[in-house]
Design a protein around this motif. Sequence first.
Motif, PDB file in Angstrom:
ATOM      1  N   LYS A  72       0.832  -1.215   0.000  1.00 32.29           N
ATOM      2  CA  LYS A  72       0.000   0.000   0.000  1.00 32.29           C
ATOM      3  C   LYS A  72       0.867   1.266   0.000  1.00 32.29           C
ATOM      4  N   MET A  73       1.990   1.203   0.694  1.00 33.38           N
ATOM      5  CA  MET A  73       2.854   2.399   0.746  1.00 33.38           C
ATOM      6  C   MET A  73       3.948   2.348  -0.313  1.00 33.38           C
ATOM      7  N   ASP A  74       3.911   1.311  -1.153  1.00 39.10           N
ATOM      8  CA  ASP A  74       4.909   1.161  -2.220  1.00 39.10           C
ATOM      9  C   ASP A  74       6.330   1.228  -1.670  1.00 39.10           C
ATOM     10  N   HIS A  75       6.544   0.562  -0.545  1.00 38.59           N
ATOM     11  CA  HIS A  75       7.888   0.509   0.038  1.00 38.59           C
ATOM     12  C   HIS A  75       8.035  -0.847   0.705  1.00 38.59           C
ATOM     13  N   HIS A  76       9.016  -1.609   0.291  1.00 37.04           N
ATOM     14  CA  HIS A  76       9.081  -3.019   0.639  1.00 37.04           C
ATOM     15  C   HIS A  76      10.316  -3.399   1.452  1.00 37.04           C
ATOM     16  N   PRO A  77      10.144  -4.297   2.403  1.00 34.58           N
ATOM     17  CA  PRO A  77      11.275  -4.736   3.237  1.00 34.58           C
ATOM     18  C   PRO A  77      12.143  -5.760   2.513  1.00 34.58           C
ATOM     19  N   GLU A  78      13.371  -5.888   2.979  1.00 34.99           N
ATOM     20  CA  GLU A  78      14.233  -7.011   2.610  1.00 34.99           C
ATOM     21  C   GLU A  78      14.130  -7.940   3.812  1.00 34.99           C
ATOM     22  N   TRP A  79      13.680  -9.152   3.610  1.00 33.03           N
ATOM     23  CA  TRP A  79      13.462  -9.990   4.789  1.00 33.03           C
ATOM     24  C   TRP A  79      13.763 -11.450   4.497  1.00 33.03           C
ATOM     25  N   PHE A  80      14.045 -12.152   5.644  1.00 30.73           N
ATOM     26  CA  PHE A  80      14.381 -13.576   5.631  1.00 30.73           C
ATOM     27  C   PHE A  80      13.536 -14.235   6.704  1.00 30.73           C
ATOM     28  N   ASN A  81      12.941 -15.382   6.355  1.00 29.90           N
ATOM     29  CA  ASN A  81      12.121 -16.089   7.368  1.00 29.90           C
ATOM     30  C   ASN A  81      12.564 -17.535   7.454  1.00 29.90           C
ATOM     31  N   VAL A  82      12.765 -18.019   8.675  1.00 27.03           N
ATOM     32  CA  VAL A  82      12.919 -19.450   8.871  1.00 27.03           C
ATOM     33  C   VAL A  82      12.070 -19.794  10.086  1.00 27.03           C
ATOM     34  N   TYR A  83      11.106 -20.672   9.883  1.00 23.85           N
ATOM     35  CA  TYR A  83      10.185 -21.119  10.945  1.00 23.85           C
ATOM     36  C   TYR A  83       9.539 -19.919  11.645  1.00 23.85           C
TER      37      TYR A  83
END
Length: 102
Positions: free
Chosen positions: A57-68
């Motif tokens: 919605k804000m046209d701004h995106h995170p860099e993210w990593f997910n494990v469990y």
Amino acid sequence: MVKLLTSEERTLKLRPLIETGGWALVDGRDAMKKSFVFGDFVQAFAFMTLVALKAEKMDHHPEWFNVYNRVDITLSTHDCQGLSSRDIALAEIINQAASTAK
Ligand code: HBI
């Protein structure tokens, strides 16, 4: 074109996120990071889903990593290769989303 945070904005807006909001600066890069741990994968993914919709919605995106149940997030603005007001706004949204998703 979004601009880099001024030194005044770094003092007034970024510093509180670091001192009380749980965020930290990234070594060697004008970026901020924070790790979240949830009860299980479903809670972590629910958090990511909530953040994803708000980021879009804000046209701004995170860099993210997910494990469990863990989500590692880095924020920086690609357009200006550093921290902008958009990162401050998204960090605050992320902190709110984390408190509701736990
Ligand atoms: N997200 N983190 C980040 N940084 C950007 O510069 C950025 C983005 N999401 C979308 C976006 N820029 C668009 O405005 C540009 O790709 C056109």
